[in-house]
Scaffold this motif. Structure first.
Motif, PDB file in Angstrom:
ATOM      1  N   UNK A 287       7.885 112.857 132.787  1.00 65.38           N
ATOM      2  CA  UNK A 287       9.598 112.767 132.599  1.00 65.38           C
ATOM      3  C   UNK A 287       9.551 111.033 131.791  1.00 65.38           C
ATOM      4  N   UNK A 288       9.783 111.194 130.866  1.00 66.16           N
ATOM      5  CA  UNK A 288      10.606 110.029 130.497  1.00 66.16           C
ATOM      6  C   UNK A 288      12.228 109.263 130.849  1.00 66.16           C
ATOM      7  N   UNK A 289      12.020 108.359 131.127  1.00 62.54           N
ATOM      8  CA  UNK A 289      13.317 107.324 132.025  1.00 62.54           C
ATOM      9  C   UNK A 289      14.045 107.061 130.625  1.00 62.54           C
ATOM     10  N   UNK A 290      14.773 106.477 130.479  1.00 64.70           N
ATOM     11  CA  UNK A 290      16.248 105.952 129.761  1.00 64.70           C
ATOM     12  C   UNK A 290      16.572 104.484 130.512  1.00 64.70           C
ATOM     13  N   UNK A 291      15.724 103.427 131.260  1.00 61.19           N
ATOM     14  CA  UNK A 291      15.893 102.797 132.122  1.00 61.19           C
ATOM     15  C   UNK A 291      16.771 101.085 131.986  1.00 61.19           C
ATOM     16  N   UNK A 292      17.541 100.333 133.023  1.00 58.49           N
ATOM     17  CA  UNK A 292      18.100  99.230 132.630  1.00 58.49           C
ATOM     18  C   UNK A 292      16.163  98.447 132.072  1.00 58.49           C
ATOM     19  N   UNK A 293      15.148  98.686 131.960  1.00 56.93           N
ATOM     20  CA  UNK A 293      14.198  97.873 132.076  1.00 56.93           C
ATOM     21  C   UNK A 293      13.287  98.695 130.838  1.00 56.93           C
ATOM     22  N   UNK A 294      14.493  99.653 129.762  1.00 58.55           N
ATOM     23  CA  UNK A 294      13.593 100.245 128.673  1.00 58.55           C
ATOM     24  C   UNK A 294      13.095 101.948 129.134  1.00 58.55           C
ATOM     25  N   UNK A 295      11.854 102.054 128.089  1.00 57.31           N
ATOM     26  CA  UNK A 295      11.582 103.504 128.732  1.00 57.31           C
ATOM     27  C   UNK A 295      10.229 103.018 129.376  1.00 57.31           C
ATOM     28  N   UNK A 296      10.240 104.625 130.149  1.00 56.71           N
ATOM     29  CA  UNK A 296       9.145 104.532 131.317  1.00 56.71           C
ATOM     30  C   UNK A 296       9.579 105.563 131.337  1.00 56.71           C
ATOM     31  N   UNK A 297       7.876 106.216 131.759  1.00 53.10           N
ATOM     32  CA  UNK A 297       7.038 107.588 132.152  1.00 53.10           C
ATOM     33  C   UNK A 297       7.257 107.732 133.902  1.00 53.10           C
ATOM     34  N   UNK A 298       7.667 108.481 134.084  1.00 51.89           N
ATOM     35  CA  UNK A 298       7.824 108.683 135.676  1.00 51.89           C
ATOM     36  C   UNK A 298       7.003 110.121 135.678  1.00 51.89           C
ATOM     37  N   UNK A 299       5.621 109.869 136.570  1.00 54.88           N
ATOM     38  CA  UNK A 299       4.524 110.550 136.748  1.00 54.88           C
ATOM     39  C   UNK A 299       5.231 111.252 138.239  1.00 54.88           C
ATOM     40  N   UNK A 300       4.750 112.661 138.696  1.00 49.04           N
ATOM     41  CA  UNK A 300       5.127 113.459 139.229  1.00 49.04           C
ATOM     42  C   UNK A 300       3.970 113.636 139.440  1.00 49.04           C
ATOM     43  N   UNK A 301       3.208 113.878 140.788  1.00 52.54           N
ATOM     44  CA  UNK A 301       1.571 114.651 140.329  1.00 52.54           C
ATOM     45  C   UNK A 301       2.627 116.268 141.863  1.00 52.54           C
ATOM     46  N   UNK A 302       1.098 117.179 140.771  1.00 51.25           N
ATOM     47  CA  UNK A 302       1.423 117.811 141.017  1.00 51.25           C
ATOM     48  C   UNK A 302       1.292 118.065 143.569  1.00 51.25           C
ATOM     49  N   UNK A 303       0.421 117.313 144.185  1.00 49.54           N
ATOM     50  CA  UNK A 303       0.429 117.422 145.597  1.00 49.54           C
ATOM     51  C   UNK A 303       2.153 117.255 146.281  1.00 49.54           C
ATOM     52  N   UNK A 304       2.947 115.807 145.549  1.00 47.32           N
ATOM     53  CA  UNK A 304       3.729 115.901 145.894  1.00 47.32           C
ATOM     54  C   UNK A 304       5.126 116.945 145.910  1.00 47.32           C
ATOM     55  N   UNK A 305       4.810 118.653 145.845  1.00 48.45           N
ATOM     56  CA  UNK A 305       5.186 119.419 145.882  1.00 48.45           C
ATOM     57  C   UNK A 305       6.510 119.667 145.278  1.00 48.45           C
ATOM     58  N   UNK A 306       8.120 119.483 146.684  1.00 49.47           N
ATOM     59  CA  UNK A 306       9.119 119.913 146.143  1.00 49.47           C
ATOM     60  C   UNK A 306       9.441 118.869 144.798  1.00 49.47           C
ATOM     61  N   UNK A 307       8.658 117.578 145.370  1.00 50.68           N
ATOM     62  CA  UNK A 307       9.490 116.175 144.137  1.00 50.68           C
ATOM     63  C   UNK A 307       8.746 116.800 142.706  1.00 50.68           C
ATOM     64  N   UNK A 308       7.719 117.429 142.021  1.00 44.67           N
ATOM     65  CA  UNK A 308       7.229 117.471 141.311  1.00 44.67           C
ATOM     66  C   UNK A 308       8.412 118.981 141.079  1.00 44.67           C
ATOM     67  N   UNK A 309       8.386 119.583 141.592  1.00 49.33           N
ATOM     68  CA  UNK A 309       8.582 121.149 141.016  1.00 49.33           C
ATOM     69  C   UNK A 309      10.189 120.466 140.330  1.00 49.33           C
ATOM     70  N   UNK A 310      11.017 119.779 141.171  1.00 47.05           N
ATOM     71  CA  UNK A 310      12.304 119.270 141.319  1.00 47.05           C
ATOM     72  C   UNK A 310      12.538 118.492 139.596  1.00 47.05           C
ATOM     73  N   UNK A 311      10.898 118.318 139.208  1.00 47.97           N
ATOM     74  CA  UNK A 311      11.310 116.428 138.138  1.00 47.97           C
ATOM     75  C   UNK A 311      10.413 118.299 137.291  1.00 47.97           C
ATOM     76  N   UNK A 312      10.890 119.190 137.281  1.00 47.80           N
ATOM     77  CA  UNK A 312       9.888 120.419 136.085  1.00 47.80           C
ATOM     78  C   UNK A 312      11.850 120.506 135.830  1.00 47.80           C
TER      79      UNK A 312
END
Length: 466
Positions: A287-312
């Protein structure tokens, strides 16, 4: 009596050994010395989870003692034991133990406190660590950095948890561990309040038991040491040694605001979703985020389960906070953060268009063509000026805190339902911390908690209210 803190790190290697096991052996020897008492529980100190040269969990151990004898005796004992423990373990050339000592209350030294906080979230070089620890004594290799950082960990008022660790008989090292899993593990877990966590997965796997060649049989974690001894029912091989540690595990100690977005730095950073999530091979989500530090890509790995599902389910405009580690690569041209915790603050509204209802009979009208209005299929009413209605669309996602399931949650990440504890720990006796028998120490076997037990958390790891 004088206060002395000794700390150890890197007394292990990828081929075997364990820093906490070495600390346990040191505790056994220290407990046999006259004029040596515990000031605090031994401290299991987790440091920056993103450090690339860590062995497993990037743990150091600090031991705070009250001594009536010459502190030099303890220093010589620690160094000689570390040298002996390190012989023949296949040490990698970049890895060698570190031992540090500090006379007095190390947590009151502002430079050591800075070093500890820096080691939780960044990369610390040896020269920086040595300059920050001018009042300390130290020896060894790269492990000196972690040992010095651990000296001032867990100051009064800081959140903490406990870990009750069982160590294996030496002749069993490298062989499969004997732990009870499946239905029996779930029954034991169901009988322990939610003040214990990250010990058994919903499928009945004992995630507190590691899978590598190290001497640890299992490490049971929670806020309530009085209940952790009940997990000993899951061990079908007799431990050689038990130690009850106080720890910064599962306290979000690394969750301070992210400073520089540089490789291996850890922390949390707020942002707004800039683009729809992208699924990549393997089931991972970016997920690409616009942050106070500029654009960053937040990577959510499949193994994180609920975290990756929420990110999708995130959409542009959603407001979030991500906690994790900056990776050393940028496959899409901007910094990448591997996320271990997601906080959804607010959701941008989504809309869908529906046909208006007939003002005569209430039926849903049908379009007569682009720009030609709507006609009622029931009563025939026509309105050439009618336009579609915009109504909120369900998102399938709620604001809240999302963490990985047991077994995948990182050592420092706090479960969303956990309540921080900042009460000062009482000074323990040796028998409450250490057991050289197959049963746990006395205090950890008591069927009472030092903290009110909250209700069991939901089966998933999210959402919980932020």
């Amino acid at each position: 009596m004088n206060i002395v803190t000794l700390a150890f790190d890197d007394v292990d290697s990828p081929d075997g050994g364990c820093t906490t096991h070495f600390a346990a052996l040191f505790l056994v020897e220290a407990s046999r010395l006259a004029g040596v008492e515990l000031l605090d529980y031994p401290l299991l100190v987790r440091l920056n989870p993103g450090i690339p040269w860590k062995t497993r969990g990037n743990a150091a151990v600090a031991v705070r003692l009250l001594v009536e004898r010459d502190p030099a005796d303890l220093w010589e004992l620690a160094v000689s034991m570390a040298e002996e423990y390190s012989v023949g373990r296949g040490w990698w050339r970049w890895k060698w133990f570190g031992v540090a000592a500090y006379p007095g209350e190390a947590w009151r030294d502002p430079r050591l406190r800075w070093l500890y906080r820096r080691a939780l979230t960044g990369v610390v070089t040896r020269d920086v660590a040595e300059n920050a620890a001018r009042g300390a004594r130290f020896t060894g290799g790269r492990g000196v950095v972690g040992a010095l950082a651990a000296l001032a960990a867990l100051a009064p008022g800081e959140d903490y948890t406990f870990e009750l660790t069982a160590y294996r008989q030496p002749w069993l090292w490298g062989l499969p561990r004997c732990v009870v899993e499946g239905g029996e593990a779930l029954r034991v877990e169901a009988g322990i309040p939610a003040c214990a966590f990250n010990n058994v997965s919903p499928e009945g796997r004992v995630v507190a038991a590691p899978r590598g060649p190290d001497p640890v049989l299992a490490g049971f974690r929670g806020d309530c040491p009085g209940y952790l001894g009940l997990y000993s029912r899951l061990l079908c091989e007799p431990p050689a040694l038990w130690v009850l540690y106080r720890s910064n595990q599962h306290t979000d100690a690394h969750g301070s605001p992210l400073g520089e977005v540089r490789p291996y730095n850890a922390g949390r950073i707020p942002g707004h979703v800039a683009e729809p999530p992208e699924r990549i091979p393997g089931g991972h989500v970016v997920v690409r985020l616009d942050t106070p530090k500029g654009l960053v890509d937040a990577a959510f790995y499949r193994e994180t389960g609920p975290v990756a599902r929420a990110a999708s389910l995130l959409r542009p405009g959603d407001s979030v906070v991500v906690q994790g580690t900056v990776r050393p690569y940028a496959p899409r041209g901007i910094p990448t953060i591997a996320v271990d915790k997601l906080v959804v603050l607010s959701l941008a509204p989504e809309w869908r268009s529906v046909a208006p209802r007939c003002p005569r009979c209430g039926a849903r009208m049908k379009s007569m063509g682009r720009g030609k209005g709507y006609r009622c299929p029931r009563c025939g009413y026509r309105d050439p000026h009618a336009r579609p209605l915009r109504i909120p669309a369900p998102r399938g996602l709620s604001p809240g805190v999302y963490t990985p399931p047991p077994g995948w949650i990182s050592h420092l990440t706090a479960p969303p339902w956990r309540r921080a504890r900042r009460d000062p720990p009482r000074r323990p006796a040796w028998g409450e911390v250490l057991s050289t028998q197959s049963h746990p120490p006395v205090s950890s076997g008591a069927h009472q908690s030092t903290l009110p037990a909250p209700p069991h958390p939901p089966a998933s790891s999210g959402p919980a209210q932020a």
